[in-house]
Scaffold this motif. Structure first.
Motif, PDB file in Angstrom:
ATOM      1  N   GLN A  43       0.953  -0.991   0.077  1.00 15.34           N
ATOM      2  CA  GLN A  43       0.039  -0.016  -0.489  1.00 15.34           C
ATOM      3  C   GLN A  43       1.140   1.404  -0.160  1.00 15.34           C
ATOM      4  N   ALA A  44       0.631   2.353  -0.765  1.00 21.17           N
ATOM      5  CA  ALA A  44       1.488   3.429  -0.758  1.00 21.17           C
ATOM      6  C   ALA A  44      -0.050   4.819  -1.021  1.00 21.17           C
ATOM      7  N   THR A  45       0.901   5.368   0.039  1.00 25.95           N
ATOM      8  CA  THR A  45       0.351   7.013  -0.566  1.00 25.95           C
ATOM      9  C   THR A  45       0.799   8.051  -0.621  1.00 25.95           C
ATOM     10  N   VAL A  46       0.656   8.751  -1.342  1.00 24.74           N
ATOM     11  CA  VAL A  46       0.563   9.551  -2.700  1.00 24.74           C
ATOM     12  C   VAL A  46       1.210  10.906  -1.318  1.00 24.74           C
ATOM     13  N   ILE A  47       2.682  11.693  -1.893  1.00 26.68           N
ATOM     14  CA  ILE A  47       2.731  11.997  -0.766  1.00 26.68           C
ATOM     15  C   ILE A  47       3.536  14.137  -1.214  1.00 26.68           C
ATOM     16  N   ARG A  48       3.475  13.693  -3.509  1.00 29.70           N
ATOM     17  CA  ARG A  48       3.519  14.688  -3.674  1.00 29.70           C
ATOM     18  C   ARG A  48       3.936  14.358  -5.112  1.00 29.70           C
ATOM     19  N   ILE A  49       3.330  14.801  -6.712  1.00 29.20           N
ATOM     20  CA  ILE A  49       3.182  15.414  -7.697  1.00 29.20           C
ATOM     21  C   ILE A  49       4.059  16.482  -8.071  1.00 29.20           C
ATOM     22  N   LEU A  50       4.944  16.036  -9.066  1.00 32.17           N
ATOM     23  CA  LEU A  50       5.553  16.750  -9.689  1.00 32.17           C
ATOM     24  C   LEU A  50       4.753  17.171 -10.785  1.00 32.17           C
ATOM     25  N   GLY A  51       4.348  18.156 -11.695  1.00 29.88           N
ATOM     26  CA  GLY A  51       4.331  18.247 -13.424  1.00 29.88           C
ATOM     27  C   GLY A  51       3.008  17.991 -14.295  1.00 29.88           C
ATOM     28  N   LYS A  52       1.960  18.044 -12.201  1.00 29.66           N
ATOM     29  CA  LYS A  52       1.075  17.731 -12.901  1.00 29.66           C
ATOM     30  C   LYS A  52       0.138  19.542 -13.328  1.00 29.66           C
ATOM     31  N   VAL A  53       0.300  19.830 -14.364  1.00 33.48           N
ATOM     32  CA  VAL A  53      -0.066  21.144 -15.080  1.00 33.48           C
ATOM     33  C   VAL A  53      -1.285  21.377 -15.291  1.00 33.48           C
ATOM     34  N   VAL A  54      -2.105  22.213 -15.098  1.00 35.52           N
ATOM     35  CA  VAL A  54      -3.447  22.519 -15.812  1.00 35.52           C
ATOM     36  C   VAL A  54      -3.068  22.628 -17.642  1.00 35.52           C
ATOM     37  N   GLY A  55      -3.695  21.299 -18.142  1.00 36.70           N
ATOM     38  CA  GLY A  55      -3.929  21.323 -19.834  1.00 36.70           C
ATOM     39  C   GLY A  55      -3.052  20.663 -20.105  1.00 36.70           C
ATOM     40  N   LYS A  56      -1.852  19.842 -19.448  1.00 40.36           N
ATOM     41  CA  LYS A  56      -0.907  19.763 -19.753  1.00 40.36           C
ATOM     42  C   LYS A  56      -1.070  17.641 -20.058  1.00 40.36           C
ATOM     43  N   THR A  57      -1.476  17.644 -21.236  1.00 41.45           N
ATOM     44  CA  THR A  57      -2.016  16.479 -21.558  1.00 41.45           C
ATOM     45  C   THR A  57      -1.645  15.148 -22.195  1.00 41.45           C
ATOM     46  N   GLN A  58       0.111  15.683 -22.431  1.00 36.92           N
ATOM     47  CA  GLN A  58       1.129  14.655 -22.898  1.00 36.92           C
ATOM     48  C   GLN A  58       2.314  14.639 -22.107  1.00 36.92           C
ATOM     49  N   GLY A  59       3.049  13.492 -21.609  1.00 30.06           N
ATOM     50  CA  GLY A  59       4.170  13.659 -21.247  1.00 30.06           C
ATOM     51  C   GLY A  59       4.268  13.011 -19.703  1.00 30.06           C
ATOM     52  N   TYR A  60       4.447  13.086 -18.627  1.00 32.60           N
ATOM     53  CA  TYR A  60       4.419  11.702 -17.766  1.00 32.60           C
ATOM     54  C   TYR A  60       4.996  13.144 -16.648  1.00 32.60           C
ATOM     55  N   ALA A  61       4.493  12.786 -15.669  1.00 35.61           N
ATOM     56  CA  ALA A  61       4.672  13.517 -14.197  1.00 35.61           C
ATOM     57  C   ALA A  61       5.180  12.656 -13.217  1.00 35.61           C
ATOM     58  N   LEU A  62       5.914  13.263 -11.810  1.00 35.66           N
ATOM     59  CA  LEU A  62       6.243  12.229 -10.846  1.00 35.66           C
ATOM     60  C   LEU A  62       5.791  12.110 -10.014  1.00 35.66           C
ATOM     61  N   VAL A  63       5.425  11.748  -9.527  1.00 36.79           N
ATOM     62  CA  VAL A  63       4.689  10.773  -8.470  1.00 36.79           C
ATOM     63  C   VAL A  63       5.767  10.511  -7.329  1.00 36.79           C
ATOM     64  N   GLY A  64       5.172  11.020  -5.869  1.00 39.93           N
ATOM     65  CA  GLY A  64       6.027  10.445  -5.063  1.00 39.93           C
ATOM     66  C   GLY A  64       5.526   9.926  -3.945  1.00 39.93           C
ATOM     67  N   VAL A  65       5.674   8.516  -3.653  1.00 37.59           N
ATOM     68  CA  VAL A  65       4.734   7.567  -3.082  1.00 37.59           C
ATOM     69  C   VAL A  65       5.421   6.989  -1.636  1.00 37.59           C
ATOM     70  N   ASP A  66       5.020   7.358  -0.323  1.00 38.61           N
ATOM     71  CA  ASP A  66       5.432   6.572   0.456  1.00 38.61           C
ATOM     72  C   ASP A  66       4.920   5.032   0.847  1.00 38.61           C
ATOM     73  N   PHE A  67       5.502   3.788   0.961  1.00 35.09           N
ATOM     74  CA  PHE A  67       4.799   2.729   1.227  1.00 35.09           C
ATOM     75  C   PHE A  67       4.549   2.617   3.124  1.00 35.09           C
ATOM     76  N   SER A  68       3.097   2.233   2.672  1.00 37.34           N
ATOM     77  CA  SER A  68       2.686   2.199   4.078  1.00 37.34           C
ATOM     78  C   SER A  68       1.819   0.875   4.670  1.00 37.34           C
ATOM     79  N   LEU A  69       2.054   0.231   5.252  1.00 37.08           N
ATOM     80  CA  LEU A  69       1.442  -1.391   5.574  1.00 37.08           C
ATOM     81  C   LEU A  69       2.704  -1.944   5.467  1.00 37.08           C
TER      82      LEU A  69
END
Length: 126
Positions: free
Chosen positions: A78-104
């Motif tokens: 189980q992982a909890t999203v702690i940050r999202i870099l690159g998620k911008v309104v109108g951006k539809t191509q490419g990727y975002a960097l998502v940081g997660v912490d493992f829980s349980l």
């Protein structure tokens, strides 16, 4: 000027090898094909394609989170999203960097991940 050093509980390795993949579930929707950008025994950074990022937000719990690599334990985390870099309104191509912490996560599985990261870091230093 005060410098703040980032303190981590476990060493982190950067990942450029495309064989490090992840898959997980969000609200009964299976997300496959995420790529690891970095990994530690307490969490990781993921490259997630923009069409899938719209379903993510900080604080969201990702169920059935699997690290998909032959040298890592393939067990549901189980992982909890702690940050999202690159998620911008109108951006539809490419990727975002998502940081997660493992829980349980069990100490055994956390130890296996930590051993893998440590081994890879030593190999890079050699």
């Amino acid at each position: 000027m005060v410098e703040y050093l980032e303190q981590r509980r476990f060493p982190r390795m950067s990942v450029s090898d495309p064989s490090y993949r992840v898959c997980f579930q969000i609200q009964n929707r299976r997300i496959e094909g995420g790529r690891l950008a970095n990994l530690s025994a307490s969490g990781c950074g993921l490259e997630v394609q923009m069409p899938e990022v719209r379903h993510l937000d900080t604080g969201l719990v990702l169920e059935h989170f699997y690290l998909d690599h032959p040298n890592l334990p393939y067990v549901p985390l189980q992982a909890t999203v702690i940050r999202i870099l690159g998620k911008v309104v109108g951006k539809t191509q490419g990727y975002a960097l998502v940081g997660v912490d493992f829980s349980l996560i069990t100490p055994f599985v956390q130890g296996l991940i930590q051993d893998h990261v440590s081994t890879c870091l030593v190999a890079v230093e050699s």
